[in-house]
Write a protein that holds these residues in place. Structure first.
Motif, short mmCIF file in Angstrom:
data_model
loop_
_atom_site.label_atom_id
_atom_site.label_comp_id
_atom_site.label_asym_id
_atom_site.label_seq_id
_atom_site.Cartn_x
_atom_site.Cartn_y
_atom_site.Cartn_z
N ALA A 385 0.77 -1.22 0.02
CA ALA A 385 0.07 0.07 -0.06
C ALA A 385 0.86 1.17 -0.02
CB ALA A 385 -0.96 0.08 1.07
N GLY A 386 2.08 0.96 -0.07
CA GLY A 386 3.15 2.07 -0.13
C GLY A 386 3.55 2.81 1.25
N GLY A 387 3.51 1.92 2.11
CA GLY A 387 3.83 2.57 3.66
C GLY A 387 5.31 2.95 3.72
N ALA A 388 5.44 4.40 4.22
CA ALA A 388 6.83 4.66 4.45
C ALA A 388 7.59 3.96 5.18
CB ALA A 388 6.52 6.28 4.51
N ASP A 389 8.56 3.98 5.10
CA ASP A 389 9.66 3.03 5.77
C ASP A 389 11.14 3.64 5.84
OD1 ASP A 389 10.66 1.02 7.77
OD2 ASP A 389 11.06 -0.18 6.36
N ASP A 390 11.77 3.83 7.15
CA ASP A 390 13.18 4.08 7.34
C ASP A 390 13.99 2.82 7.61
OD1 ASP A 390 12.37 3.98 9.71
OD2 ASP A 390 13.00 6.00 10.25
N GLY A 391 13.28 1.79 7.77
CA GLY A 391 13.96 0.60 7.97
C GLY A 391 13.47 -0.16 9.29
N LYS A 392 12.85 0.83 10.11
CA LYS A 392 12.26 0.26 11.32
C LYS A 392 11.19 -0.69 10.99
CE LYS A 392 13.72 4.44 13.70
NZ LYS A 392 13.31 5.64 14.62
N ALA A 393 10.21 -0.58 10.25
CA ALA A 393 9.11 -1.33 9.90
C ALA A 393 9.86 -2.75 9.38
CB ALA A 393 8.16 -0.92 8.76
N ARG A 394 10.87 -2.64 8.57
CA ARG A 394 11.31 -4.04 8.21
C ARG A 394 12.03 -4.85 9.22
NH1 ARG A 394 11.41 -4.13 2.75
NH2 ARG A 394 11.10 -2.09 1.69
N THR A 395 12.47 -3.97 10.34
CA THR A 395 13.09 -4.88 11.47
C THR A 395 12.13 -5.43 12.16
OG1 THR A 395 14.87 -2.97 11.48
CG2 THR A 395 14.61 -4.36 13.45
N ILE A 396 10.77 -4.84 12.62
CA ILE A 396 9.85 -5.56 13.17
C ILE A 396 9.44 -6.53 12.07
CG2 ILE A 396 7.55 -5.32 14.16
CD1 ILE A 396 8.23 -2.06 14.27
#
Length: 631
Positions: A385-396
């Motif tokens: 859906a195009g969620g913005a991520d600075d890497g923290k979402a990928r870590t979770i």
């Protein structure tokens, strides 16, 4: 803030002493420049054991004010400049602290900071506390107050006499008002210390020592950003060795308070969830004016609130997301999952994030693979859906995949191997997106997660290039990790590095990798002395490294191989004895199983070495353990 101010003062002092511009850009270089030219007078006496090459900036703070910046006006200007740089913005920790005060979980806040952020956090919660920021005011601090109070132990930015220097901080320990404030803790049930290392030589540290000695049963929780209590003043460490004293490590202030209020079920503060109610309460505080114009203004104020309330209502979906946000912060994850449907998550990245986080927390707690898989699916919707991520979402997401791989019923299966592989790739992507300078703890979490996910795939699953990437990122992480030689996070990272080197050595048949792994694991085993299964595991992994080296070189260097086999056998025995010695984090049955495995491996090696006497002794230990397990 004290550390940052000390760095600024060091650079300023170097400039005042006409240091070249290149030496004033970095505070560490400026400090060395000053020391080499003997400008740091009396530092050895005032700061015993201070290391200029590896400075504890918090300790240097008072010394610099004492020796070089004594003017009250100059001190006030320095403090104000530092506070102004933060733009006076309250963070989540201050907001949560305000709610804890409003809900009567805390009545007194002691702070060594000069800023007004604690005060602002409490005011935002709708309360105006009593503020004591001068020595004369401290005599009026109540031990069990009816009204919340904020106590500035070193003064505030508006105090006429700040207490910055070494002499000032030492003087506070003998001030009767300060002593009365600290000994008032006898009426408190709990003291929570957040973000304070106790780095000064006297003052508040001495007062806390005296209070803890006089009130030995006082319960104290000391919350640290660092991952080791070595970051604390040795006197504080001694304090924490007492009864009812606890250290909580690896805690960013915002994250700590977020977890605390979530555990208490707060969610978000009322002034954020219903701001119009705050305006209503303010209107009720206004006395009815006798002046008709002012009375009209009060009436218009009320009408304005009414117009805001009657403005277009949010959509049903927005209302669901607003409530889900509050529930997520309050730890009500089941409510979030019920409210935020899969259909909502498929089109709205904010909805997907809320659903993914709550499903992940529920799945991790229950070790439920279906919930964890649903969380992974929600994260996929977030990115789609195009969620913005600075890497923290990928870590979770990566951690959720890791939990999924280890969930009951998945271990060693196809789903587990796939989850480990995806976790590895996602952790690696996160390390590339997160800026370690801006988000050090998040980057470290991703780096360590990547290394662990590679190691968990085993020799068959992890390719040499993945092992090399994990080794390189751990080498980099070890330059970023803080804490002393006993830092558990650093020790764990070093052990993981040793394991990965062994894995690569087996695949690439590298004697150099084995030797480096042995050097690292030997060093870790000497420092990992806690009575925990992890420490025993380090010794066992060291045995594995020596055994692997022996297998590799047994044809080309038989004598060295024989020595390595014997060293491995001895280490297996040592790890078995550690498991049997009573470890605080595993039960007796688990310890017996681990010890039996280690003894069996040692026995195999003694038979290879044709050491029948050692093998017989071990067989006796194995019979005893098997008998214990049968009971």
């Amino acid at each position: 803030m004290a550390s940052e101010i000390a760095k600024d003062l060091t650079r300023e002092l170097a400039k005042l002493q006409s240091a070249p511009e290149t030496e004033t850009l970095d505070p560490s270089r400026a400090l060395i420049w000053l020391d080499e030219r003997e400008y740091l007078t009396d530092i050895a006496r005032l700061l015993p054991n201070f290391d200029v090459g590896d400075p504890n900036w918090g300790r240097l703070y008072g010394y610099l004010f004492e020796q070089f910046f004594r003017s009250d006006n100059k001190q006030r200007a320095i403090i104000k400049a530092a506070i102004d740089r933060s733009e006076g913005k309250v963070n989540w920790a201050h907001i949560c602290l305000g709610e804890l005060v409003r809900c009567h979980y805390a009545h007194t806040v002691l702070t060594t900071n000069f800023d007004q952020l604690v005060l602002q956090g409490i005011i935002l919660a709708g309360m105006i506390p009593v503020v004591a920021d001068g020595l004369s005011a401290l005599s009026r601090v109540a031990s069990l107050p009816d009204h919340p109070q904020v106590v500035h132990l070193h003064g505030s930015m508006y105090t006429y006499e700040l207490r910055n220097s070494v002499g000032d901080t030492f003087a506070t320990q003998d001030d009767l008002s300060m002593q009365g404030t600290m000994f008032g803790l006898k009426d408190a049930e709990l003291l929570v210390v957040v973000g304070y290392s106790g780095s000064e030589e006297g003052g508040v540290v001495t007062l806390l020592e005296r209070a803890c000695a006089a009130i030995p049963n006082l319960m104290v929780f000391w919350v640290l950003f660092e991952d080791s209590i070595e970051a604390l003043n040795p006197r504080v460490r001694k304090m924490l060795a007492g009864r009812n004293k606890f250290a909580i490590l690896n805690q960013d202030a915002d994250k700590f308070f977020a977890q605390l209020v979530r555990g208490l079920g707060f969610g978000a503060p009322g002034w954020m969830t219903d701001p119009l109610a705050v305006l209503d309460s303010r209107k009720k505080l206004i006395a009815d004016p006798t002046d008709p114009v002012i009375a009209r203004l009060k009436r218009d104020f009320g009408l304005g609130i009414g117009r805001l309330r009657s403005a277009s209502a949010p959509s049903a979906e927005d209302m669901i997301l607003e409530q889900a946000t509050i529930d997520s912060l309050g730890g009500r994850d089941s409510s979030v999952v019920l409210g935020v449907t899969e259909a909502m998550a498929s089109s709205d990245p904010d909805a997907a994030r809320l659903r993914a986080i709550s499903l992940g927390r529920l799945g991790s707690t229950a070790k439920a693979s279906d919930l964890l898989a649903a969380s992974v699916k929600a994260w996929a919707a977030f990115f789609e859906a195009g969620g913005a991520d600075d890497g923290k979402a990928r870590t979770i997401l990566a951690q959720t995949l890791f939990d999924l791989a280890e969930a009951p019923g998945n271990q060693n299966g196809v789903q587990s191997k796939e989850a480990f592989r995806r976790a590895m790739e996602t952790f690696r992507a996160a390390t590339e997106e997160i800026n370690p300078t801006l988000s050090r703890s998040d980057w470290i979490e991703s780096a360590l997660g990547f290394a662990e996910s590679v190691a968990e795939q085993g020799d068959e699953g992890a390719a040499v290039n993945d092992l090399t990437a994990a080794i390189e990122i751990l080498d980099r992480a070890l330059t970023v990790l803080t804490g002393g030689s006993q830092s558990r996070q650093k020790l764990a990272a070093e052990e993981r590095l040793g394991i990965l080197l062994c894995m690569r050595a087996r695949q690439s048949k590298s004697e150099a990798d084995y030797h480096r792994a042995i050097d690292i694991l030997e060093d870790v085993s000497q420092r990992a002395v806690a009575p925990e299964s992890w420490s025993a595991g380090v010794v066992r992994n060291l045995a594995v490294a020596f055994r692997g080296l022996a297998e590799l070189i047994k044809h080309d260097a038989p004598d060295e191989a024989k020595d390595s086999y014997r060293r491995a056998a001895d280490l297996y025995q040592e790890s078995a004895r550690l498991y049997l010695g009573g470890l605080r984090d595993i039960d007796e049955s688990e310890a017996l199983q681990a010890a039996m495995w280690a003894y069996e491996e040692a026995e195999k090696l003694y038979l290879v070495l044709k050491d029948a006497d050692a093998a017989v002794l071990i067989e006796g230990e194995l019979r005893r353990i098997r008998a214990e397990l049968e009971k």
